[in-house]
Design a protein around this motif. Structure first.
Motif, PDB file in Angstrom:
ATOM      1  N   LEU A 232       6.108  -0.247  -5.729  1.00 32.68           N
ATOM      2  CA  LEU A 232       5.614   1.004  -6.310  1.00 32.68           C
ATOM      3  C   LEU A 232       6.778   1.966  -6.491  1.00 32.68           C
ATOM      4  CD1 LEU A 232       3.147   2.826  -7.062  1.00 32.68           C
ATOM      5  CD2 LEU A 232       3.222   3.635  -4.705  1.00 32.68           C
TER       6      LEU A 232
ATOM      7  N   CYS B  78       7.358   5.822  -7.650  1.00 36.18           N
ATOM      8  CA  CYS B  78       6.691   7.097  -7.937  1.00 36.18           C
ATOM      9  C   CYS B  78       7.519   7.906  -8.926  1.00 36.18           C
ATOM     10  CB  CYS B  78       6.545   7.918  -6.656  1.00 36.18           C
ATOM     11  SG  CYS B  78       5.638   7.099  -5.346  1.00 36.18           S
TER      12      CYS B  78
ATOM     13  N   GLU C 275       4.155   4.890 -11.142  1.00 36.99           N
ATOM     14  CA  GLU C 275       3.005   5.743 -10.879  1.00 36.99           C
ATOM     15  C   GLU C 275       3.374   7.204 -11.098  1.00 36.99           C
ATOM     16  OE1 GLU C 275       0.128   6.173  -7.050  1.00 36.99           O
ATOM     17  OE2 GLU C 275       2.233   6.682  -6.684  1.00 36.99           O
TER      18      GLU C 275
ATOM     19  N   TYR D 162      -1.164  10.206 -15.606  1.00 36.95           N
ATOM     20  CA  TYR D 162      -1.110   8.756 -15.790  1.00 36.95           C
ATOM     21  C   TYR D 162      -0.796   8.378 -17.239  1.00 36.95           C
ATOM     22  CZ  TYR D 162      -5.705   8.510 -18.117  1.00 36.95           C
ATOM     23  OH  TYR D 162      -6.746   8.635 -18.997  1.00 36.95           O
TER      24      TYR D 162
ATOM     25  N   THR E  84       2.300  -0.163 -14.936  1.00 39.28           N
ATOM     26  CA  THR E  84       1.921   1.107 -14.338  1.00 39.28           C
ATOM     27  C   THR E  84       1.019   0.884 -13.126  1.00 39.28           C
ATOM     28  OG1 THR E  84       1.047   3.321 -14.812  1.00 39.28           O
ATOM     29  CG2 THR E  84      -0.155   1.467 -15.746  1.00 39.28           C
ATOM     30  N   CYS E  85       1.029   1.856 -12.236  1.00 37.95           N
ATOM     31  CA  CYS E  85       0.103   1.901 -11.114  1.00 37.95           C
ATOM     32  C   CYS E  85      -0.809   3.097 -11.335  1.00 37.95           C
ATOM     33  CB  CYS E  85       0.843   2.042  -9.781  1.00 37.95           C
ATOM     34  SG  CYS E  85      -0.247   2.324  -8.355  1.00 37.95           S
ATOM     35  N   LEU E  86      -2.114   2.858 -11.234  1.00 36.11           N
ATOM     36  CA  LEU E  86      -3.083   3.929 -11.379  1.00 36.11           C
ATOM     37  C   LEU E  86      -3.588   4.317 -10.000  1.00 36.11           C
ATOM     38  CD1 LEU E  86      -5.118   2.557 -14.407  1.00 36.11           C
ATOM     39  CD2 LEU E  86      -3.301   4.284 -14.458  1.00 36.11           C
ATOM     40  N   ASP E  87      -3.551   5.603  -9.698  1.00 34.18           N
ATOM     41  CA  ASP E  87      -3.999   6.123  -8.406  1.00 34.18           C
ATOM     42  C   ASP E  87      -5.103   7.138  -8.672  1.00 34.18           C
ATOM     43  OD1 ASP E  87      -4.130   8.085  -6.173  1.00 34.18           O
ATOM     44  OD2 ASP E  87      -2.512   6.889  -5.316  1.00 34.18           O
TER      45      ASP E  87
ATOM     46  N   HIS F 108      -4.304  10.901  -7.815  1.00 35.58           N
ATOM     47  CA  HIS F 108      -3.386  11.591  -8.717  1.00 35.58           C
ATOM     48  C   HIS F 108      -4.047  11.878 -10.063  1.00 35.58           C
ATOM     49  CE1 HIS F 108      -0.127  11.301  -5.927  1.00 35.58           C
ATOM     50  NE2 HIS F 108      -0.171   9.989  -5.899  1.00 35.58           N
TER      51      HIS F 108
END
Length: 596
Positions: free
Chosen positions: A97, A99, A134, A145, A162-165, A168
């Motif tokens: 990950l 950021c 992310e 995002y 991509t990382c989806l949180d 956030h």
């Protein structure tokens, strides 16, 4: 789907966190870098430990402040990344990950960010690693995002996604529908967290107040539906920063976490759970006590009659109308003191209710019973309260718990009475867990959380109910955990005439909770009453509340052990519990506490 949890979500050492995640039923974990740095185990040993526990290492996180920086800074970042990729090889993690940068050195240059992330992805690919980028909600230049996805799309590298949180995304009020524009294969990871709706700095909100899906105010299920429409088939992982979880025991927290994911998957249509079976009433409340005399005196003054005794256990049945109280003087009572230990819930299908509870990780309780005793299914709530699924008087083929009791000479008074609600004090670290448990396992609706002022702190309370209000349970937690006798459990008895009930209680020798005269002076200022009405309330210690739905009148007994009773008369439209009066009740209980 594959379920995962970030080690930062749990308390303890890395070994304790991994063990808890495995026992709770997770498929994998995210290894938080600080947990690895503090562990005496090498990355290779951690990999072996995870394999032994049946866990995959789904993500290593986080790498911070990588992109859109001057060349000399980026060269140092690549050196750091090369070392971390070697470590990940030993750890057995294939996704890292990254950021969005919060560094003051970061430049507002998407082209530079895409170019540098592409270089990072090339280096990662050489080690068989993927980079999930992310957007932090507080990122210096990239905080949404869709912005992060534009940079990933521009970089156009197979090892960069991509990382989806959910935190956030939802904390910023971003519309998650746009997720559907991202190809599923470019979503490398999905992290999930809920949170209460608070007006505060988003970084502090994130670091201290996240919770598991279903415990806050975000539409996490709606976000996941958008993710699934992209074709994403990777892990659903929990990343929750929470001060309470960090101090609570890892095992129960992990169970609570996994339960939240099971319920979430059910909500989005990808889970297979037994259907909810909503209770339709309260069959009984069971008190355990080392000394039956004060409890019996209190119940007698409240108009209950002792009507039966269990054929093989030291348990008496007391009844008043439809309200039933069991008084248990067995060995456990001698250890714990007087408290509310069990609740019988009327269920349309007791066995199906028990199956759902077990599927949602509720501990099924072994029950010591004679061969002729009713085979009741029971599970433990998070606070240890035993919940029995009952079918009282519903005919052959269904177990009737009353058949275990031998009749006595007394008969219950023919008065309209039932249990209006139960109030259960939760351990300070299980408040959110309890709300999710009662909502998901029992199918009850959770009302909004209410804060109540106590003379020595602040209490939180949240009620869970069925549709018609025949089951109401108020879940509370106090700010003074050592003061258990005051932040106690109580049983509220519904009556058609609280004035008559309060007078009968006094006439029978009952000891009501005294209410200060100042309270009634304030009532006179807030409401208009008929002649003599307020004086009656003052003389009997009756409290009063009114809202758009109607009127609520109630009064309290003194506490025995950790239990007290409440007499309530509510208009049909009144849905509350007299929260406006709770500070007065709490102060009166403090004032009446025996000196230490």
């Amino acid at each position: 789907m594959h379920t995962s949890i970030a080690t930062v979500s749990l308390s303890g050492s890395l070994t304790e966190k991994l063990t808890a995640a495995s026992r709770a039923g997770f498929d994998g974990v995210e290894i938080f870098e600080n947990d690895l740095l503090a562990s005496p185990l090498s990355p290779r040993e951690i990999r072996v430990r995870c394999a032994d526990l049946g866990l995959t290492v789904d993500l290593y996180q986080p790498m911070r402040d990588i992109e859109a920086v001057p060349d000399d800074e980026f060269a140092r970042n690549l050196r750091r990344a090369r070392h971390k990729f070697e470590l990940m090889g030993e750890l057995g993690a294939d996704t890292v990950l990254v950021c969005s940068s919060v560094s003051p050195l970061a430049l507002d240059d998407d082209d530079l960010a895409a170019e540098q992330l592409s270089q990072l992805a090339t280096l990662a690919q050489e080690s068989g690693i993927r980079v999930a980028y992310e957007a932090l909600a507080w990122g210096r230049h990239v905080s949404t995002y869709d912005h992060a996805w534009r940079i990933v799309e521009a970089a156009d590298h197979p090892a960069l996604g991509t990382c989806l949180d959910s935190f956030h995304i939802l904390s910023r009020g971003s519309d998650p529908k746009g997720i559907e524009a991202v190809p599923g294969e470019k979503i490398f990871f999905v992290q999930l967290a809920d949170a209460p709706l608070l007006a505060m700095d988003v970084l502090q909100w994130s670091r201290h107040h996240r919770c598991f899906p279903g415990q806050g105010g975000f539409d996490v299920a709606g976000l996941v539906r958008h993710v699934l429409r992209t074709g994403y088939d990777g892990p659903l992982s929990l990343e929750v920063f929470n001060d309470v979880f960090r101090q609570a025991e890892a095992g129960p927290t992990a169970v609570d976490a996994h339960r939240s994911l099971l319920v979430l998957q059910e909500a989005v249509g990808i889970g297979e759970l037994p259907a909810p079976v909503v209770p339709t009433g309260v069959a009984f409340a069971e008190l355990v006590t080392p000394d039956a005399e004060p409890v019996s005196a209190l119940l007698g003054a409240l108009g209950f009659a002792r009507t039966a005794r269990h054929r093989s256990k030291p348990v008496d049945l007391w009844e008043r109308g439809e309200a039933r109280i069991l008084v248990n003087t067995g060995p456990a009572a001698r250890r714990e003191g007087t408290q509310l230990a069990a609740v019988g819930l009327e269920s349309p299908d007791p066995r199906a209710a028990a199956r759902r509870a077990e599927a949602l990780l509720a501990p099924v309780l072994p029950r010591r019973r004679a061969p002729e005793d009713a085979p009741l299914d029971a599970v433990a709530a998070p606070d240890g309260t035993e919940l029995f699924f009952c079918a009282t008087g519903r005919g052959p083929g269904l177990p009737d718990w009353r058949a275990d009791f031998v009749g006595m000479s007394h008969t219950p008074a023919p008065v309209p009475a039932r249990i209006d609600h139960l109030a259960l004090t939760q351990p300070w670290h299980q408040y959110d867990e309890a709300a999710l448990f009662h909502r998901s396992v029992l199918g009850l609706h959770a009302q909004e959380s209410v804060d109540v002022a106590d003379p020595y702190g602040l209490l939180r309370s949240r009620a869970v109910t069925n549709a018609d209000g025949s089951v109401r349970i108020a879940l509370g937690v106090g700010a003074a955990p050592a003061d258990d006798t005051l932040h106690a459990q109580h049983i509220a008895l519904a009556t058609d005439d609280v004035v008559a009930a309060a007078r009968a209680f006094r006439a029978a020798g009952g000891s009501p909770l005294p209410i200060p005269a100042n309270y009634y002076d304030d009532l006179a200022a807030r409401f208009e009453f008929a002649d003599g009405e307020l004086a009656t309330y003052r003389s009997l210690g009756i409290l009063y509340d009114r809202d758009a739905g109607g009127v609520f009148r109630h009064c309290y007994t003194r506490t025995v052990g950790r239990v007290f009773f409440e007499l309530v008369e509510r208009d049909p439209g009144y849905r509350g519990y007299g929260a406006q009066n709770a500070p007065v009740r709490l102060a009166a209980q403090h004032a009446g506490r025996p000196a230490r």
